[in-house]
Design a protein around this motif. Structure first.
Motif, PDB file in Angstrom:
ATOM      1  N   THR A  32       0.827  -1.201   0.000  1.00 46.76           N
ATOM      2  CA  THR A  32       0.000   0.000   0.000  1.00 46.76           C
ATOM      3  C   THR A  32       0.860   1.250   0.000  1.00 46.76           C
ATOM      4  O   THR A  32       1.837   1.340   0.741  1.00 46.76           O
ATOM      5  CB  THR A  32      -0.932   0.005   1.228  1.00 46.76           C
ATOM      6  OG1 THR A  32      -1.844  -1.098   1.107  1.00 46.76           O
ATOM      7  CG2 THR A  32      -1.717   1.295   1.327  1.00 46.76           C
ATOM      8  N   ASN A  33       0.479   2.199  -0.830  1.00 41.89           N
ATOM      9  CA  ASN A  33       1.215   3.455  -0.890  1.00 41.89           C
ATOM     10  C   ASN A  33       0.288   4.564  -1.364  1.00 41.89           C
ATOM     11  O   ASN A  33      -0.566   4.364  -2.234  1.00 41.89           O
ATOM     12  CB  ASN A  33       2.412   3.345  -1.839  1.00 41.89           C
ATOM     13  CG  ASN A  33       3.266   4.598  -1.823  1.00 41.89           C
ATOM     14  OD1 ASN A  33       3.803   4.971  -0.784  1.00 41.89           O
ATOM     15  ND2 ASN A  33       3.383   5.263  -2.951  1.00 41.89           N
ATOM     16  N   HIS A  34       0.436   5.727  -0.759  1.00 41.78           N
ATOM     17  CA  HIS A  34      -0.229   6.946  -1.218  1.00 41.78           C
ATOM     18  C   HIS A  34       0.808   8.060  -1.243  1.00 41.78           C
ATOM     19  O   HIS A  34       1.731   8.082  -0.419  1.00 41.78           O
ATOM     20  CB  HIS A  34      -1.363   7.365  -0.264  1.00 41.78           C
ATOM     21  CG  HIS A  34      -2.494   6.393  -0.181  1.00 41.78           C
ATOM     22  ND1 HIS A  34      -2.489   5.316   0.686  1.00 41.78           N
ATOM     23  CD2 HIS A  34      -3.682   6.335  -0.852  1.00 41.78           C
ATOM     24  CE1 HIS A  34      -3.626   4.650   0.544  1.00 41.78           C
ATOM     25  NE2 HIS A  34      -4.362   5.243  -0.376  1.00 41.78           N
ATOM     26  N   ALA A  35       0.670   8.961  -2.186  1.00 43.61           N
ATOM     27  CA  ALA A  35       1.529  10.143  -2.183  1.00 43.61           C
ATOM     28  C   ALA A  35       1.319  10.864  -0.857  1.00 43.61           C
ATOM     29  O   ALA A  35       0.189  11.192  -0.484  1.00 43.61           O
ATOM     30  CB  ALA A  35       1.181  11.052  -3.357  1.00 43.61           C
ATOM     31  N   GLU A  36       2.401  11.086  -0.111  1.00 45.35           N
ATOM     32  CA  GLU A  36       2.267  11.620   1.247  1.00 45.35           C
ATOM     33  C   GLU A  36       1.749  13.048   1.251  1.00 45.35           C
ATOM     34  O   GLU A  36       0.976  13.435   2.120  1.00 45.35           O
ATOM     35  CB  GLU A  36       3.608  11.527   1.982  1.00 45.35           C
ATOM     36  CG  GLU A  36       4.020  10.088   2.281  1.00 45.35           C
ATOM     37  CD  GLU A  36       5.198  10.024   3.234  1.00 45.35           C
ATOM     38  OE1 GLU A  36       5.456  11.011   3.940  1.00 45.35           O
ATOM     39  OE2 GLU A  36       5.864   8.982   3.254  1.00 45.35           O
ATOM     40  N   CYS A  76      -4.117   3.276   4.383  1.00 45.83           N
ATOM     41  CA  CYS A  76      -5.459   2.852   3.967  1.00 45.83           C
ATOM     42  C   CYS A  76      -5.410   1.857   2.804  1.00 45.83           C
ATOM     43  O   CYS A  76      -4.793   2.130   1.776  1.00 45.83           O
ATOM     44  CB  CYS A  76      -6.285   4.067   3.581  1.00 45.83           C
ATOM     45  SG  CYS A  76      -7.943   3.680   3.007  1.00 45.83           S
ATOM     46  N   VAL A  77      -6.102   0.708   2.975  1.00 43.62           N
ATOM     47  CA  VAL A  77      -6.171  -0.302   1.920  1.00 43.62           C
ATOM     48  C   VAL A  77      -7.485  -0.214   1.147  1.00 43.62           C
ATOM     49  O   VAL A  77      -7.839  -1.126   0.401  1.00 43.62           O
ATOM     50  CB  VAL A  77      -5.975  -1.726   2.482  1.00 43.62           C
ATOM     51  CG1 VAL A  77      -4.564  -1.885   3.033  1.00 43.62           C
ATOM     52  CG2 VAL A  77      -7.029  -2.065   3.529  1.00 43.62           C
ATOM     53  N   GLY A 125      -4.022   5.976  -8.518  1.00 41.08           N
ATOM     54  CA  GLY A 125      -2.845   5.125  -8.407  1.00 41.08           C
ATOM     55  C   GLY A 125      -2.468   4.791  -6.986  1.00 41.08           C
ATOM     56  O   GLY A 125      -1.633   3.908  -6.754  1.00 41.08           O
ATOM     57  N   GLY A 126      -3.059   5.499  -6.001  1.00 40.89           N
ATOM     58  CA  GLY A 126      -2.755   5.224  -4.603  1.00 40.89           C
ATOM     59  C   GLY A 126      -3.511   4.015  -4.089  1.00 40.89           C
ATOM     60  O   GLY A 126      -4.434   3.503  -4.724  1.00 40.89           O
ATOM     61  N   GLY A 127      -3.112   3.540  -2.903  1.00 38.94           N
ATOM     62  CA  GLY A 127      -3.769   2.399  -2.293  1.00 38.94           C
ATOM     63  C   GLY A 127      -2.930   1.148  -2.403  1.00 38.94           C
ATOM     64  O   GLY A 127      -1.723   1.196  -2.678  1.00 38.94           O
TER      65      GLY A 127
END
Length: 565
Positions: A476-480, A534-535, A557-559
């Motif tokens: 999981t990754n989101h632009a911070e 967040c997933v 693209g996040g998540g």
């Protein structure tokens, strides 16, 4: 800056015109797009179709058990085997087991009702099936835009759906455009099909705006938490399907679990907790971890040096809410210019624990209605042929047979097991009565003072794990530096109501450690939201007792980036 202020400064947005826009690149959305292109090819017509997918690629956000009934897929692609569809492991055996804390009782297979029989079905990675469907769609000429999240519904002056707009990129946490700012784009269509999955962000708005759920039972939800393991070949039984009920849940709490043996010594296992549970101290994630410690489950996962059994290795983790209300909670699925398909509407059959076949079938039915409308020169009206076709379909028959399944559990596990056995086994789904529900899941929590705290054991890092290490392997990754996509209507509610009255349930129902209560310098409490974790399971949007948390679309693209889930 608000979105309107951004548009005033940087707008107007670029607009692209299509015959049909599909929001969501899961099985339902891709089946819609594929069927549209198939019909166009068969009739020698030209039809422009685009699919928006908020994940980094099709399948990145897809999470399911999953056992797949291939009926709808066979209707979509009769030659799916020749095309290389990743349905590789047929089911070879079923087991329904009732668990006590250390004991178990298996139901004889000859007593299993049809909904628990999986002969002819396949154990799959639904993410891999989705990637395959995306390849088929692109080969037919469907445009797929991964990493583009539909963030806004666009309306015409007469109130019909005009299309959608994607979210802006490069907006900082303060709401101000950064040096990387990119304005979202508009996609206009004659018809827009929404296939976002359970508790879809735009689907939720459409249901409220057009009052699509008027006269229906409130939708019911469950949270599915899942892991994929690689286990010792000596403990692997390809095609074996196990479902369990009972422990660690008490008699009054709906929940169940599964363990499916895939190919290549992999097993997929998970736990579903009904989000109508009452005790605010309950943690679905911790219940799943506790379930794995039962002798019947840990036997597959743990090693045994004396017998030369190597310990299993956890490969993947994820979580996702599912719809469980069935036919009686199904909203009206059409409105001027658009339609809901798949789990965005709530077609999952909870008695079979299957939804992918329903998503594909409803996508096909919506596509057929949209194709007929577009080629007849119509646009932006209601695709009434879609719900009419559903009511005459095998899917409606299937869902009608199981319409009472979830509601019986409001009377406890024992009564539900008995009555579902009568309905599904003795009566074969031909039930002369109907049970109704009138309370949404978020109203089911009792005050903490009326409930007993639950003490969960600490994870051992071998069989049981914590949330953060689990989220890590979900990729999981989101632009911070973006605005939090987990928003509060009133910032005072988490401490003033949720913590004070319900002991802060958001810190427990979230399977990704997004919400935690921390102390300020003056020893007062505040809610910290770790949106990066967040997933996209949507549990907070469903279970928050005051409905103060609103999940909105993050930057495209996040998540999670699930692999093999």
């Amino acid at each position: 800056m608000t979105n309107d202020e951004i548009l005033a400064q940087f707008g107007p947005r670029e607009a692209m015109e299509y015959d049909v826009v599909v929001v969501g690149g899961g099985p339902g959305g891709l089946a819609t797009a594929i069927r549209l292109k198939q019909l166009a090819a068969d009739k020698g017509t030209d039809l422009s179709v685009v699919v928006l997918e908020k994940g980094s690629e099709p399948g990145a956000h897809i999470l399911s058990g999953a056992i797949m009934d291939p009926r709808a897929l066979t209707e979509l692609f009769p030659d799916w085997k020749a095309r290389g569809a990743p349905l590789n492991q047929p089911v070879t055996d079923d087991a329904m087991i009732f668990l006590g804390e250390s004991a178990s009782l298996r139901t004889p297979n000859f007593l299993l009702p049809e909904c628990f029989q999986n002969h002819g079905n396949y154990i799959v990675s639904l993410g891999n099936v989705t990637r395959w469907l995306a390849q088929q769609a692109e080969a037919l000429g469907v445009e797929i835009f991964p990493g583009f999240a539909a963030a806004e519904v666009l309306y015409k002056d007469d109130g019909s759906i005009k299309g959608v707009a994607t979210g802006n990129m490069g907006v900082g946490k303060d709401g101000e455009p950064t040096a990387d700012f990119q304005l979202g784009m508009e996609l206009h269509a004659k018809y827009t099909i929404f296939a976002e999955g359970a508790r879809g962000n735009l689907g939720k708005q459409l249901i409220a705006r057009f009052k699509l759920d008027a006269g229906r039972d409130p939708q019911a939800y469950g949270l599915g938490v899942k892991e994929v393991w690689e286990i010792d070949p000596k403990r692997h039984q390809p095609g074996f399907v196990m479902h369990t009920a009972g422990w660690p849940m008490d008699n009054s709490t709906y929940g169940g679990a599964f363990l499916y043996h895939m190919e290549d010594n992999k097993v997929t296992l998970g736990f579903i907790t009904g989000l109508d549970y009452a005790n605010p101290y309950l943690s679905p994630f911790e219940e799943f971890q506790r379930w794995k410690t039962h002798p019947n489950i840990r036997w597959y996962l743990e090693g045994d040096e004396a017998q030369g059994i190597k310990p299993g290795k956890r490969l993947g983790y994820g979580a996702r809410a599912i719809t469980a209300g069935g036919l009686l909670s199904l909203p009206k699925t059409v409105f001027p210019g658009g339609a809901l398909v798949g789990c965005d509407a709530g077609y999952l059959n909870v008695s079979r624990i299957k939804g992918s076949h329903a998503a594909i079938k409803t996508g096909m039915l919506a596509a057929e209605a949209a194709y007929a409308a577009v080629t007849a020169g119509r646009q932006h009206d209601e695709l009434t042929a879609y719900p009419e076709a559903f009511e005459n379909s095998w899917l409606h028959t299937e869902l009608h047979k199981s319409r009472n399944f979830k509601t019986w559990f409001k009377k406890g596990l024992v009564v539900a097991t008995l009555m579902n056995g009568v309905e599904q086994f003795a009566l074969r789904g031909h039930v002369p009565w109907t049970l109704r529900r009138d309370k949404p899941d978020h109203l089911s929590l009792k005050p903490a003072a009326e409930c007993k705290p639950i003490a969960y054991p600490k994870p051992d890092g071998k069989l049981t794990f914590d949330r953060l290490s689990s989220v890590f392997i979900s990729n999981t990754n989101h632009a911070e530096n973006q605005p939090a996509h987990l928003t509060l209507k009133d910032a005072s509610v988490p401490v003033g109501i949720n913590l004070a009255k319900y002991a802060g349930p958001e810190s427990r129902y979230c399977p990704a450690g997004v919400y935690e209560f921390v102390k300020n310098a003056d020893n007062s409490d505040r809610l910290q939201i770790n949106a990066q974790n967040c997933v996209h399971c949507k549990t907070c949007d469903i279970k928050d007792p005051t409905q103060n948390i609103v999940w909105v679309t993050p930057e495209g693209g996040g998540g999670p980036n699930y692999s093999g889930m």
